[in-house]
Design an enzyme around this catalytic site. Structure first.
Site, PDB file in Angstrom:
ATOM      1  N   LYS B  85     145.348  66.403  86.491  1.00 57.80           N
ATOM      2  CA  LYS B  85     144.464  67.121  87.424  1.00 57.80           C
ATOM      3  C   LYS B  85     143.014  66.797  87.078  1.00 57.80           C
ATOM      4  O   LYS B  85     142.634  66.795  85.902  1.00 57.80           O
ATOM      5  CB  LYS B  85     144.733  68.627  87.312  1.00 57.80           C
ATOM      6  CG  LYS B  85     144.046  69.459  88.392  1.00 57.80           C
ATOM      7  CD  LYS B  85     144.444  70.941  88.272  1.00 57.80           C
ATOM      8  CE  LYS B  85     143.804  71.785  89.373  1.00 57.80           C
ATOM      9  NZ  LYS B  85     144.173  73.216  89.258  1.00 57.80           N
ATOM     10  N   SER B 160     145.365  75.402  93.575  1.00 59.65           N
ATOM     11  CA  SER B 160     144.436  74.294  93.638  1.00 59.65           C
ATOM     12  C   SER B 160     145.044  72.961  93.202  1.00 59.65           C
ATOM     13  O   SER B 160     144.507  71.912  93.541  1.00 59.65           O
ATOM     14  CB  SER B 160     143.231  74.597  92.744  1.00 59.65           C
ATOM     15  OG  SER B 160     143.641  74.733  91.394  1.00 59.65           O
ATOM     16  N   SER B 184     147.537  78.513  90.486  1.00 61.36           N
ATOM     17  CA  SER B 184     147.320  77.123  90.904  1.00 61.36           C
ATOM     18  C   SER B 184     148.283  76.090  90.329  1.00 61.36           C
ATOM     19  O   SER B 184     148.249  74.928  90.717  1.00 61.36           O
ATOM     20  CB  SER B 184     145.890  76.693  90.583  1.00 61.36           C
ATOM     21  OG  SER B 184     144.988  77.361  91.436  1.00 61.36           O
TER      22      SER B 184
END
Ligand SMILES: [Mg+2]
Ligand SMILES: [Zn+2]
EC number: 6.3.5.7
Lengths: 503, 502, 98
Positions: B85, B160, B184
């Site tokens: 990420k 997210s 997330s």
């Protein structure tokens, strides 16, 4: 910038008003590393060489507390007779400023590590005044900005600024007094004595060198006046970052005179920050606080609470050094001097040096004489703190030893000191290199004495006639002839002997 | 090896890849190339990656192969590709956090998690898309465009961490890293039919993870199987002296638990507050079936009442914005990142305000202002202060519950993946996606999401959330592995195999 | 709970250093009002005698030894700087305190 400020005389101000002060002192700790990262705090490094993701506020970076920073804060708190929090936290003080990398300062807010203490300070006449301490808390310093393109590096008119973050994150302890009331006309003196005493204490604790001229210790002077006999505090001004003891006193004095002028003309004091100007001894308006700053404090989530174990606190208390006022009183007795003389030594910053010189074998009179005379003068002339002169107490003790052994007279000893300060070596090396031995060859001295008597018959007659004091002139002539290298006491003896007079 | 087609390599689990590399049946370079080829083939459609580090990945893979050739011992994930990420710093590789304000920023340092991955010889393929600063539940808030859900590219992959979940579900990587502030990791896992774990707060170092909400943020593993998640969990977890909130204790035995899945004799809690209005029928149906399955497998089901959970969403949307308003203050155009308006006529103050206005997206601005408001003097006690009290109440509700049960289960999200654009300008509707995941962030305990079927009405994945007490992360894997095995047996294959081939 | 006005939003934007256009202020004012209206529920517990939780874990006294760790090189420190001069970060003129 010429700003004329209306002032009333100090006496008139005090005739109508009672000053109330609050002093906030920031001390940069002398830890090896910053408060929240492992970057060095060493002075004099090239710009931005002592920075890391954490003290640059880079994305992803996190703080970790410096144990020595916390320990120093506790020591200061204990020395200031404070209570030490059982549990406290850091908070974030949010405001934008380019010298502050995260745009919040990691500081303590409503949970200071130390609170409710006091510091007794001794005024010049020996009176002791108790200054109550509100709190001492931990925080971090900002980076340093240089303003380019304006006049003399001022922010005003600059085209841009350059930032060096080496200083960002250096641990600071902020020490805040409770309102200082009841000092009356002595308020400025109390302010100075408090900062001086605090500085001594910080140095004695070994937590900082507290050199004000280097910004390691800076004082904000909050001052307000209230009409004599009233209780309610007036509106205060905050004079920021005053950086010498003398300036603290002058700033307080100036603000008393300025406030009195404003108030007696029927105007009101604006709550604002002010800047002190060393050259004129005056303050000028800084930023007006139109609305109360909203710092949006909240507990720093990247740090965990500090809960100093009581055993740790007691261990630190037990390890505190003798505190400056106690030590001063002890030394004053040992040296057998007056409170006034001790105060002068304190003001000169020479206590440590004198004590060390005595420890190195000098007698106390000689140690005081050299440090408060010759060396104080050198410090003054070179703009240095007395204990930063390039001469050690051991070297001063050696000079004193040479004098008491008769190898040097005072005049020669002064030259030796000048030589040591100039980097010419140890006292013995300077004596050697400069050829500064007292002339002790009796034959040479006797010849010089005889020549002096022969050359000054009128004076010689006066001495013979009993005016022993006139011998000084002949001693002077002999000293001149020997280029100062004679022992003056011995010269006088020889003169009186030759002239058949009892000394 | 004759049947080493890329298709077969990319469908292997991380555990299988590592085992085959260790056994010499595959090389790390082959594995990396297969995944890079897959990225080349499908990521234009999916948009899971913001940056692919082709050269770095191949170099790391070659190093693994050399190590093996020299007979050095390889770690349990050596040579396995991973999608990182874009919230963790990577030295020399861009890190944007999905924001324009950090476009082109090349960090001069590695996050602790990045270091651990490199030290474990994991092959980092690149950085994945995300909602800007991890604020969002759909990845639509990325400044670099949305990511598609591999099950239906017109739908959101969760957020997210939508880039990471989509990378897994589209077989571009067998492992990924996520971060979970309000869900997330788990919510993207749920809507993509993958596995995601939010470790106990403090279990994985936050050093080098760009902060959104410091007291809630937690990095964690994402994978397609429970065992793979456990292997990654063990690799990235552990004490870090650079993170003051890092737990200084041994990592719970997650891999062991994943290899020994069982719920026999366990007490499993079902919370009253995790159902009702706003829950999609198919989600509730699959969840109820999962509870029935747990019972079949020998678990005892216990009803729980956690009244404070009703306030969790409100507390979260005060605490997270408050912390973010402060954490994001550093993006001021002075030291790194975007600078706008520096033309000699604007002050530093102006340039900061202009840059932040241009560099931050709407959701970030909303939350910064919300947090600024909640922390303002005069509002602090009513908002931030109260939210922290709610946090205490939630923690207490969990504590009381965990006196009665070993784990708690719930749907991970109230609905399946919604269409891109549907909730884009309706923040409150968007926030509801994290209804079931947020209480765990507030309490700091551990939770997992794993697939429990497709909702009959839309044929999209439904996630089962398992919640364990703080530091008992291993229970997630023990239960998760048992549930996963039972479902695979029931379905005849892992759910992910039903995803379209793209 | 009182709603949030456009002026308040403008004030918040100033505090947060966000240069917002008029139409943005209007847009955000409506949304923030909705959100605050929804989350204001937390104040139900404002007068409850419950300690606030600021940290999810009950850790205390996490400290490091006062030992120097390597810093970044100045090149690394300044690598992301929008502008630099004399090994320092170059920033536009700073308003504020003089
Ligand atoms: Mg301060
Ligand atoms: Zn640093």
């Amino acid at each position: 910038m010429t700003v004329t400020t209306d002032l009333v005389s100090y006496e008139d101000a005090l005739a109508s008003y009672d000053p109330v002060m609050g002093l906030e002192v920031h001390v940069e700790l002398g830890t090896k590393t910053k408060m929240f990262c492992g970057c060095s705090t060493a002075l004099g490094a090239e710009p931005n060489t002592q920075t890391c993701p954490t003290c640059l506020g880079m994305p992803g970076s996190l703080p970790v507390m410096n144990r020595t920073g916390v320990e120093s804060a506790i020591k200061i708190g204990l020395a200031l007779n404070c209570e030490i929090a059982e549990w406290c936290r850091f908070a974030r003080k949010n405001y934008f400023y380019p010298d502050m990398p995260k745009n919040f300062q990691t500081s303590q807010y409503d949970e200071p590590i130390a609170f409710n203490g006091y510091l007794d300070v001794q005024l010049e006449d020996g009176e002791v005044f108790r200054v109550e301490i509100e709190r001492a808390h931990m925080e971090e310093d900002t980076g340093k900005s240089t303003h380019v393109g304006g006049a003399t590096g001022r922010i005003h008119g600059a085209s841009h600024s350059l930032l060096d973050y080496n200083r960002a994150g250096i641990p600071l302890i902020e020490i805040v007094t409770k309102p200082i009331v009841g000092a009356g006309e002595r308020a400025p003196e109390v302010a100075k004595a408090y900062v001086a005493e605090l500085r001594e204490l910080i140095k004695a604790l070994g937590v900082s060198e507290a050199r004000m001229e280097m910004g390691q210790m800076r004082c904000d002077v909050n001052l307000s006046l209230r009409p004599n006999g009233t209780e309610k505090f007036g509106t205060r001004s905050e004079t920021k970052n005053v950086n010498s003891l003398r300036s603290v006193e002058r700033a307080a004095r100036f603000e008393i005179q300025r406030h009195a002028a404003v108030l007696s003309s029927g105007e009101t004091i604006v709550q604002e920050t002010r800047h002190f100007h060393e050259d004129t001894g005056s303050t000028t308006s800084g930023r007006v606080k139109e609305e109360a700053e909203d710092y949006r404090y909240f507990p720093e989530p990247d740090l965990v609470p500090v809960a100093p174990a009581r055993e740790w606190v007691e261990e630190l208390r037990a390890g505190l050094p003798e505190l400056p006022r106690v030590r001063r009183n002890r030394l004053r007795e040992e040296w057998g001097i007056s409170a006034h003389d001790m105060q002068s030594i304190l003001n000169a910053g020479a206590i440590g040096a004198i004590a060390a010189t005595i420890d190195a074998g000098a007698d106390s009179t000689a140690a005081r004489k050299w440090w408060m005379g010759e060396l104080a003068r050198h410090a003054n002339e070179s703009g240095r703190a007395i204990d930063e002169l390039p001469i050690t107490p051991e070297q001063v003790a050696r000079v004193a030893a040479l004098v008491s052994a008769g190898d040097l007279n005072d005049k020669l000893a002064r030259q030796v000191i000048v030589g040591v300060l100039a980097g010419e070596g140890t006292p013995d090396e300077v004596v050697e290199k400069r050829g500064l031995k007292v002339v002790s060859d009796e034959g040479a001295l006797t010849t010089a004495v005889e020549e002096a008597i022969a050359g000054n018959p009128a004076i010689a007659d006066k001495i013979r006639g009993g005016k022993v004091a006139a011998a000084g002139a002949l001693v002077g002539a002999v000293m001149k002839a020997t280029r100062g290298q004679a022992d003056a006491a011995r010269v006088k003896e020889l003169i009186l002997e030759k002239l058949g007079v009892e000394g | 090896m004759t049947d080493n087609s890329n298709v077969n390599i990319i469908r292997l689990t991380a555990a299988e890849i590592a085992q085959k590399i260790a056994a010499g049946e595959l090389t790390a370079v082959e594995v990396t190339e297969a995944h890079l080829a897959r990225i080349g083939a499908v990521d234009e459609k999916v948009h899971a990656f913001l940056h692919v580090d082709r050269e770095g990945a191949l170099a790391q893979a070659r190093a693994v192969d050399e190590k093996r050739a020299k007979g050095e011992k390889l770690g349990p994930l050596a040579g396995v590709p991973l999608a990182l990420k874009d919230i963790f710093t990577t030295e020399g590789i861009p890190t944007t956090v999905g924001s324009k304000i950090l476009e082109g920023w090349i960090p001069p340092y590695d996050a602790t998690l990045t270091k651990k991955l490199k030290a474990a010889d994991v092959v980092i393929l690149g950085k994945t898309n995300m909602d800007e600063f991890a604020m969002g539940s759909s990845t639509e808030n990325s400044a670099y465009g949305p990511t598609g859900n591999p099950w239906d590219l017109t739908r959101i992959p969760g957020g997210s961490g939508g880039g990471s979940s989509a990378a897994l579900a589209s077989f571009q990587a067998p492992l990924a890293i996520g971060t979970d502030t309000g869900g997330s990791i788990r919510q993207p896992a749920a809507v993509t039919g993958t596995v995601g774990v939010k470790p106990t707060y403090g279990g994985v170092s936050r050093f080098g993870m760009v902060a959104f909400s410091s007291s809630l943020d937690q990095g964690g593993p994402c994978a397609r199987t429970v065992l793979d998640a456990a292997l990654l969990h063990e690799t990235i977890a552990g004490h870090d002296p650079l993170d003051s909130t890092s737990i200084d204790a041994p990592v719970p035995p997650v891999v062991d638990a994943a290899r020994n899945g069982s719920v026999a004799g366990m007490r499993v809690g079902v919370v009253k507050q995790f159902r009702g209005e706003g829950y999609q029928a198919g989600v509730v149906q699959r969840f109820d079936e999962a509870v029935a399955l747990l019972k079949e497998l020998g678990a005892e089901i216990v009803e729980l009442d956690c009244p404070s959970f009703d306030l969790a969403l409100s507390a979260y949307y005060l605490i997270a914005p408050s912390e973010c308003s402060s954490n994001l203050a550093r993006f001021d155009a002075m030291r790194y990142g975007l600078r706008v308006g520096d033309d000699g006529t604007h002050s530093a103050e102006d340039v900061t305000a202009l840059t932040r206005a241009e560099g931050f997206g709407d959701e970030v601005k909303r939350r910064i202002m919300l947090g600024t408001y909640a922390l303002s003097s005069g509002y602090y006690d009513a908002y931030y202060g109260s939210a922290q009290k709610v946090r205490t109440l939630i923690t207490k509700d969990f504590e009381k519950s965990f006196e009665k049960v070993d784990v708690i289960v719930s749907p991970t999200t109230p609905t399946t993946a919604f269409p891109i654009g549907e909730r884009a300008d309706d923040p409150m509707a968007m926030y509801l996606a994290d209804l079931c995941t947020i209480p765990t962030n507030l309490a700091g305990n551990a939770a997992m999401s794993l697939p429990c079927g497709l909702a009959p009405e839309d044929n999209l994945p439904v996630g089962l959330q398992i919640i364990a007490p703080a530091m008992k992360d291993d229970r997630l894997y023990k239960v998760g592995a048992a549930v996963e095995a039972a479902f695979v047996e029931k379905w005849g294959h892992p759910l992910i195999e039903e995803a379209p081939s793209l | 709970m009182p709603g949030i006005t456009r002026e308040e939003v403008a004030h918040l934007a100033r505090l947060a250093r966000l240069e917002l256009r008029d139409e943005e202020l209007d847009h955000f004012a409506g949304q923030l009002d909705d959100i605050i209206g929804a989350v204001a529920r937390v104040s139900e517990v404002a007068d409850q005698d419950v300690p606030p939780t600021s940290h999810p874990l009950p850790l205390t006294n996490v400290m490091r030894a006062d030992e120097v760790r390597p810093s970044l090189t100045p090149e690394q420190a300044l690598s992301g700087a929008p502008a630099q001069e004399q090994q320092r970060f170059k920033v536009p003129q700073i308003l504020g305190e003089d």
